[in-house]
Write an enzyme that holds these catalytic residues in place. Structure first.
Site, PDB file in Angstrom:
ATOM      1  N   LYS A 111      44.272  58.181  37.716  1.00 16.61           N
ATOM      2  CA  LYS A 111      44.393  56.866  37.074  1.00 16.61           C
ATOM      3  C   LYS A 111      44.157  57.041  35.579  1.00 16.61           C
ATOM      4  CE  LYS A 111      43.250  52.385  39.004  1.00 16.61           C
ATOM      5  NZ  LYS A 111      42.139  51.555  39.467  1.00 16.61           N
TER       6      LYS A 111
HETATM    7  C1  E4P Z   1      43.016  48.387  40.055  1.00 18.74           C
HETATM    8  O1  E4P Z   1      43.361  49.506  40.361  1.00 18.74           O
HETATM    9  C2  E4P Z   1      41.650  47.991  39.662  1.00 18.74           C
HETATM   10  O2  E4P Z   1      40.745  48.867  40.284  1.00 18.74           O
HETATM   11  C3  E4P Z   1      41.258  46.610  40.109  1.00 18.74           C
HETATM   12  O3  E4P Z   1      42.289  45.990  40.859  1.00 18.74           O
HETATM   13  C4  E4P Z   1      40.678  45.771  39.048  1.00 18.74           C
HETATM   14  O4  E4P Z   1      40.334  44.526  39.602  1.00 18.74           O
HETATM   15  P1  E4P Z   1      39.310  43.517  38.910  1.00 18.74           P
HETATM   16  O5  E4P Z   1      40.024  42.762  37.859  1.00 18.74           O
HETATM   17  O6  E4P Z   1      38.885  42.623  40.048  1.00 18.74           O
HETATM   18  O7  E4P Z   1      38.171  44.344  38.367  1.00 18.74           O
END
Ligand code: E4P
Length: 214
Positions: A84
């Site tokens: 990521k």
């Molecule tokens: C995506 O890969 C992120 O880990 C996640 O969806 C972020 O979500 P949030 O806005 O609830 O922190």
């Protein structure tokens, strides 16, 4: 639309894995921080042993070289690890190199179609538009997801769209209607998806009738 789980909590992943519906997991530094004392590498390896699918592990370096070094190391943890990478100039540069090396990437913190176009141009395997965070600031998160899907289709771009930052079951339905390839879903929302009062009432009645038969 495939379903990924958005968590670094091993118990949640174990529970969800038993349902047989989860085909990947996404983590991020905030989700890791919730698992107090957990070692990053061990957690990712354990997740890989529970779910046989793409498992996103985020880099924390902010410069291209640092991201590439972390990514090369993390990619060795398990064949299913996806790196990521934040959508920044440094992240795009890292993605280009990683993509040429055959390392899968998930471009994260995507909030616009322009960012998604750049992610695809850099060779990203996945891009993650954060629809809940867009909704939080009064933008239409699902419209961005739908626009990215449509623009990718126009040019046959192969980067897969992961609807992320999902907050409730309606987000999941909207992501599916928008044509997202994947939705990454918190465990709580996954449990909400299966619940319906008529299912519970119907099952209670079936069981009561079954017990009362002569
Ligand atoms: C995506 O890969 C992120 O880990 C996640 O969806 C972020 O979500 P949030 O806005 O609830 O922190």
């Amino acid at each position: 639309m495939r379903i990924f789980l958005d968590t670094a909590n091993l118990e949640e992943i174990r529970q969800a894995a038993a349902w047989g519906v989860v085909s990947g997991v996404t983590t991020n530094p905030s989700l890791m921080a919730k698992e107090k004392g957990a070692d990053f590498q061990e957690t990712i390896r354990e997740i890989c042993s529970l779910i046989d699918g793409p498992i996103s592990a985020e880099v924390t370096a902010l410069d291209t070289e640092g991201m590439i070094a972390q990514a090369r190391d993390q990619a060795k943890w398990h064949r299913n690890v996806v790196i990521k990478v934040p959508i920044t100039p440094a992240g795009l540069g890292a993605t280009k190199v990683l993509s040429a090396e055959g390392i899968s990437t998930n471009l994260t913190l995507c909030f616009s179609t322009n960012q998604a176009l750049l992610a695809a141009a850099a060779g990203a395997t996945y891009v993650s538009p954060f629809l809940g965070r867009l909704d939080d600031i009064g933008h239409d998160g699902i419209a961005v997801v739908a626009e990215i899907v449509s623009v990718y289709k126009n040019y046959g771009l192969r980067t897969q769209v992961i609807a992320a930052s999902i907050r409730h079951p309606l987000h999941v339905v909207a992501a599916a209607k928008a044509g997202a390839h994947i939705a990454t879903i918190p465990y709580k929302v996954l449990t909400q998806m299966v619940e319906h009062p008529l299912t519970k009432n119907g099952l209670d009645r079936f069981m009561a009738d079954w017990a009362s038969r002569k």
